[in-house]
Design an enzyme around this catalytic site. Structure first.
Site, PDB file in Angstrom:
ATOM      1  N   ASP A   5       0.792  -1.248   0.000  1.00 21.02           N
ATOM      2  CA  ASP A   5       0.000   0.000   0.000  1.00 21.02           C
ATOM      3  C   ASP A   5       0.824   1.300   0.000  1.00 21.02           C
ATOM      4  OD1 ASP A   5      -1.971  -1.901   0.187  1.00 21.02           O
ATOM      5  OD2 ASP A   5      -2.795  -1.231   2.101  1.00 21.02           O
ATOM      6  N   LYS A 104      -6.776  -5.034  -3.075  1.00 19.68           N
ATOM      7  CA  LYS A 104      -7.488  -5.642  -1.933  1.00 19.68           C
ATOM      8  C   LYS A 104      -8.454  -4.635  -1.321  1.00 19.68           C
ATOM      9  CE  LYS A 104      -3.875  -4.408   1.289  1.00 19.68           C
ATOM     10  NZ  LYS A 104      -4.682  -3.393   1.997  1.00 19.68           N
ATOM     11  N   CYS A 149      -1.865  -2.705   7.634  1.00 20.49           N
ATOM     12  CA  CYS A 149      -1.794  -3.673   6.537  1.00 20.49           C
ATOM     13  C   CYS A 149      -0.464  -4.426   6.496  1.00 20.49           C
ATOM     14  CB  CYS A 149      -2.093  -2.995   5.214  1.00 20.49           C
ATOM     15  SG  CYS A 149      -3.840  -2.506   5.116  1.00 20.49           S
TER      16      CYS A 149
HETATM   17  C1  VGL Z   1      -4.659   0.611   5.669  1.00 19.20           C
HETATM   18  C2  VGL Z   1      -6.175   1.528   7.113  1.00 19.20           C
HETATM   19  C3  VGL Z   1      -7.194   1.299   6.222  1.00 19.20           C
HETATM   20  C4  VGL Z   1      -3.246   0.245   5.387  1.00 19.20           C
HETATM   21  C5  VGL Z   1      -5.657   0.383   4.764  1.00 19.20           C
HETATM   22  O1  VGL Z   1      -2.855   0.141   4.209  1.00 19.20           O
HETATM   23  O2  VGL Z   1      -2.471   0.053   6.352  1.00 19.20           O
HETATM   24  N1  VGL Z   1      -4.923   1.172   6.842  1.00 19.20           N
HETATM   25  N2  VGL Z   1      -6.924   0.715   5.045  1.00 19.20           N
END
Ligand code: VGL
Ligand code: ZN
Length: 203
Positions: A5, A104, A149
């Site tokens: 991410d 995802k 994540c």
């Molecule tokens: C994430 C919060 C919500 C992340 C993704 O990538 O860590 N954190 N969605």
């Protein structure tokens, strides 16, 4: 290597900015070409995703709600909406070493922190099979956010029997509540994760 991410919304100026999130980019750019296989994940939510605080009247980002299935869900600001600028990779992330991009969190009613399983803990993304199919048994994990994540990805990889290295200086975390990054790292260490620095990979 799994790059988690590294998207605009998790970097300074983004909707769910992680402090110094962009600092992981040069480290990852330096590391990624050295790996046999590189997977990059994208948090990739439809509009109106269940994790978005505005979908829950009266609730604020970082509040927790119970979903219909009985699972608890942390609420986040609207982030990483599919095909929005915030969902793009950081513009300086070098995409050339990336073999596979995995999206995802695409189901409206189900969140997905881990690159392996959605938050119901049973819906597989297929990544386990992809990596095993290539014959890999050792994974290096980095990216954003350390305590969300990255944490769930490393924890699932350990449960799936991979040897797991978390490259600490190639990660940054949300740290809400304060101390979440430290507890995520100590929990992973306790499960057998090797927490290392990128400089150790030179040796
Ligand atoms: C994430 C919060 C919500 C992340 C993704 O990538 O860590 N954190 N969605
Ligand atoms: Zn998300």
């Amino acid at each position: 290597m799994i790059i988690v991410d590294v998207q605009q919304d998790f970097c300074p100026g983004g909707a769910l900015a992680v402090q110094d999130g962009d600092h992981v980019v040069p480290v990852i750019n330096w590391l990624a070409p050295r790996f046999a296989f590189v997977v990059a994940t994208k948090d990739w939510h439809p509009e109106g995703h269940v994790s978005f605080a505005p979908m829950h009247p009266g609730k604020q980002p970082f509040d927790t709600v119970e979903l219909s299935g009985g699972t608890s869900q942390i609420l986040w600001p609207v982030h990483c909406v599919q095909a929005s600028p915030g969902a793009e990779f950081h513009p300086e992330l070098d995409l050339r070493p990336i073999n596979v991009v995995l999206h995802k969190g695409v189901r409206p009613q189900l969140d997905s922190y881990s690159a392996f399983f959605e938050n119901d803990k049973k819906t597989s993304t297929g990544l386990d099979h992809l990596l095993r199919g290539h014959g890999f048994d050792t994974l290096f994990v980095c990216g954003l956010a350390t305590d969300v994540c990255v944490y769930f990805t490393a924890a699932d990889a350990l449960k799936l029997g991979f040897s797991v290295y978390l490259i600490e200086d190639a990660c940054r975390g949300v740290d809400v509540p304060a101390g979440s990054i430290d507890s995520a790292l100590s929990d992973l260490r306790g499960s057998g994760c090797n927490v290392i620095q990128s400089s150790e990979l030179l040796q």
